[in-house]
Design an enzyme around this catalytic site. Structure first.
Site, PDB file in Angstrom:
ATOM      1  N   SER A   1       0.794  -1.229   0.000  1.00 21.76           N
ATOM      2  CA  SER A   1       0.000   0.000   0.000  1.00 21.76           C
ATOM      3  C   SER A   1       0.827   1.281   0.000  1.00 21.76           C
ATOM      4  O   SER A   1       0.330   2.318  -0.400  1.00 21.76           O
ATOM      5  CB  SER A   1      -0.972  -0.010   1.174  1.00 21.76           C
ATOM      6  OG  SER A   1      -0.296  -0.262   2.374  1.00 21.76           O
TER       7      SER A   1
ATOM      8  N   HIS B   1      -5.682  -4.367  -1.879  1.00 21.19           N
ATOM      9  CA  HIS B   1      -5.484  -3.287  -2.853  1.00 21.19           C
ATOM     10  C   HIS B   1      -5.455  -3.807  -4.290  1.00 21.19           C
ATOM     11  O   HIS B   1      -4.806  -3.208  -5.156  1.00 21.19           O
ATOM     12  CB  HIS B   1      -4.190  -2.518  -2.551  1.00 21.19           C
ATOM     13  CG  HIS B   1      -4.293  -1.650  -1.335  1.00 21.19           C
ATOM     14  ND1 HIS B   1      -4.899  -0.418  -1.336  1.00 21.19           N
ATOM     15  CD2 HIS B   1      -3.905  -1.864  -0.059  1.00 21.19           C
ATOM     16  CE1 HIS B   1      -4.852   0.109  -0.131  1.00 21.19           C
ATOM     17  NE2 HIS B   1      -4.256  -0.751   0.675  1.00 21.19           N
TER      18      HIS B   1
ATOM     19  N   LYS C   1     -12.770  -1.271  -0.092  1.00 18.33           N
ATOM     20  CA  LYS C   1     -12.009  -0.477  -1.064  1.00 18.33           C
ATOM     21  C   LYS C   1     -12.708  -0.573  -2.436  1.00 18.33           C
ATOM     22  O   LYS C   1     -13.768   0.000  -2.596  1.00 18.33           O
ATOM     23  CB  LYS C   1     -10.551  -0.944  -1.104  1.00 18.33           C
ATOM     24  CG  LYS C   1      -9.879  -0.880   0.288  1.00 18.33           C
ATOM     25  CD  LYS C   1      -8.379  -1.062   0.206  1.00 18.33           C
ATOM     26  CE  LYS C   1      -7.755  -1.403   1.556  1.00 18.33           C
ATOM     27  NZ  LYS C   1      -7.828  -0.342   2.571  1.00 18.33           N
TER      28      LYS C   1
HETATM   29  C1  LIG Z   1      -3.344  -4.449   2.824  1.00 17.34           C
HETATM   30  C2  LIG Z   1      -4.493  -4.183   3.742  1.00 17.34           C
HETATM   31  N1  LIG Z   1      -5.014  -5.181   4.467  1.00 17.34           N
HETATM   32  C3  LIG Z   1      -6.048  -4.976   5.303  1.00 17.34           C
HETATM   33  C4  LIG Z   1      -6.603  -3.738   5.470  1.00 17.34           C
HETATM   34  C5  LIG Z   1      -7.737  -3.594   6.415  1.00 17.34           C
HETATM   35  O1  LIG Z   1      -8.939  -3.724   5.734  1.00 17.34           O
HETATM   36  P1  LIG Z   1     -10.313  -3.270   6.398  1.00 17.34           P
HETATM   37  O2  LIG Z   1     -10.409  -1.799   6.156  1.00 17.34           O
HETATM   38  O3  LIG Z   1     -11.349  -4.068   5.697  1.00 17.34           O
HETATM   39  O4  LIG Z   1     -10.226  -3.605   7.849  1.00 17.34           O
HETATM   40  C6  LIG Z   1      -6.094  -2.655   4.736  1.00 17.34           C
HETATM   41  C7  LIG Z   1      -6.575  -1.286   4.815  1.00 17.34           C
HETATM   42  O5  LIG Z   1      -7.419  -0.799   5.386  1.00 17.34           O
HETATM   43  C8  LIG Z   1      -5.016  -2.884   3.859  1.00 17.34           C
HETATM   44  O6  LIG Z   1      -4.492  -1.871   3.157  1.00 17.34           O
END
Ligand SMILES: Cc1ncc(COP(=O)(O)O)c(C=O)c1O
Lengths: 76, 415
Positions: B190, B218, B249
């Site tokens: 990210s 992502h 997302k």
């Molecule tokens: C790579 C990654 N994994 C997990 C998450 C967490 O996801 P969630 O917002 O559904 O908790 C995020 C960002 O929020 C992320 O960028």
């Protein structure tokens, strides 16, 4: 022990091979090592010196330099 | 009740530290829909201003897409607001099962289980599936939720240098005698927007008898020929043991996440995963609307194509203008300024010019790697991007950074 740790850290973490480090170099607070990567050090210490340091003792503060690490390793 | 002076001082000191280090996060207040243009309240509450949004994870622009809103409204009317139960008591509707089925097929796995968020999915996986005699080997740049998830597990943990496949193999050899081994990576990272070398990871996993865990938050919905994610893009679709991803997302942006993977692993998560067992069921509106997002993605590739065109145009123009852009194929496009003060100043000026993009610096990224992270969306029209580009160039000229090298950028503030 210091020399082995120095060599391991050079190989394992440093992006720039010419970077000078010694046993007092601040490793984590300076950003050379990311604190999330300390688990690699924990595994190395266990493999190389046969000592398992409990995770709560390995923090960004307590493991910031090789001198500090050695002090903690000696307690186990 | 006792909130002693000593405790008050403790928390105040920590907060002051955060402030002093310039790490305080402030939230801008958006007063309308999420999208390419957003309205943000001024900090003194006196009014609001329109900004071009260059920093959301709304990759396909579904957060305010009419078909998505319609599906959500209908779901609300047909299935109510919430379940008020965990899944295994009285919190499972047929649509929860339907979404699990659809996600599993979409991601090319045997089964799937829903969570309230991908954070929860990552919090469940390692504690439930990796045992004391096992080893988890993770890329150093995996997401914070994965790191926390691994901390909950009794298995040993080691890391490899970011995307360094030789280092990964060395670690796999080092732990060859471990019972269970798992390689842990993000699909798209990210902060840099680069993509994991999944082909090599899958080969190494096979060679060294390890499972592969992929967080594709992502990438799900837009990367690869059919938008199925980074494993599709890298030609290893169907070869990943465990995939976690988010509905927060590209798939609409509301909330929810899942773990898709081998049947028994998913079943064990259903029986033992603590964030699954002890947390409320995903709201019906989320399951039904995420199904609609999958319909849109499967029916037509226009949003995906638009996102890709936007991404390619944006990358090309920034480089042509003299910015240093981390190369890649994802819609996460970081513009490197290296120096933290410079990056903050750049973001501040952009905001004043009507463009919202966030600066990241240490400790979120390594020292001297400060950047402005931009993210493209299918909601961006060419005009949005043209205006945003003009503003980037304007600020770039003001700060005299266009065409400068890393060393030059880093030395600007140390003169
Ligand atoms: C790579 C990654 N994994 C997990 C998450 C967490 O996801 P969630 O917002 O559904 O908790 C995020 C960002 O929020 C992320 O960028």
């Amino acid at each position: 022990m210091e020399d082995k740790l120095l060599e391991f850290i050079r190989e394992e973490f440093l992006e720039d091979p010419d970077q000078e480090i010694d046993i007092d170099t601040k490793l984590i607070s300076s950003g050379l090592i990311d604190s999330f990567s300390l688990v690699s050090l924990q595994s190395y210490i266990e493999q190389e010196f046969g000592k398992r340091i409990p995770a709560p003792r390995i923090t960004a503060e307590s493991f910031d330099s090789i001198r500090q690490m050695v002090e903690i390793i000696k307690q186990f | 009740m006792a909130y002693s002076i000593a405790l008050q001082k403790r928390y105040r000191d920590i907060l002051n530290d955060i402030q002093d280090q310039g790490l305080n996060k402030e939230e801008v207040q958006i007063t309308g829909l999420q999208g390419a243009e957003i309205h943000i309240k001024s900090s003194d509450n006196s009014g609001e201003a329109r900004k071009i949004n260059m920093c959301s994870n709304n990759y396909l622009g579904l957060a305010a897409h009419p078909d998505i809103l319609k599906a959500a409204h209908e779901a609300l009317d047909r299935r109510g607001y919430g379940m008020a139960s965990v899944r295994f008591i009285c919190g499972t509707q047929d649509t929860h099962k339907e979404l699990e089925q659809r996600m599993s097929t979409f991601l090319g796995t045997e089964d799937c289980i829903l969570f309230s968020s991908c954070f929860d999915a990552n919090a469940a996986v390692f504690e439930t599936l990796m045992m004391e005699e096992d080893i988890m080997i993770s890329d150093r740049l995996v997401h914070a939720s994965i790191i926390d998830g691994m901390r909950l597990s009794r298995a040993s943990h080691d890391t490899y240098k970011h995307s360094d496949m030789l280092h990964l193999e060395k670690k796999l050899q080092m732990y060859h005698d471990r019972h269970g081994k798992i390689i842990v990576t993000d699909g798209v990272f990210s902060m840099d927007g680069d993509i994991a070398k999944l082909q090599t990871i899958v080969d190494l996993a096979e060679k060294h008898n390890a499972m592969v865990f992929l967080d594709d938050s992502h990438a799900t919905g837009f990367l690869g020929e059919n938008g199925r994610g980074s494993h599709e893009l890298c030609g290893v679709f169907g070869k990943i043991d465990l995939i976690t991803t988010t509905f927060g997302k590209a798939l609409g942006g509301a909330s929810g996440g899942c773990v898709a993977g081998r049947k028994d692993l998913v079943e064990l998560l259903r029986q033992r995963g603590r964030p699954y067992l002890f947390s409320n069921s995903l709201a019906p509106m989320m399951t039904i609307t995420t199904l609609q997002a999958l319909n849109l993605i499967e029916q037509d590739d226009s949003l995906r194509k638009k996102l890709k065109q936007n991404m390619q145009w944006w990358r090309k123009e920034l480089v042509a203008a003299g910015f240093i852009v981390v190369p890649g194929e994802s819609p996460i496009v970081p513009i490197m300024l290296y120096d933290a003060v410079l990056a903050q100043e750049f973001a501040k000026r952009l905001f004043a010019e009507g463009v919202h993009a966030v600066a990241f610096s240490f400790p979120v990224v390594p020292k001297n790697q400060a950047r402005i992270r931009t993210q493209l969306s299918a909601a961006h029209n060419p005009e949005h991007l043209e205006i945003a580009l003009a503003k980037f160039i304007k600020v770039g000229k003001e700060l005299d950074i266009l065409g400068k090298s890393k060393e030059e950028l880093l030395s600007m503030h140390n003169k």
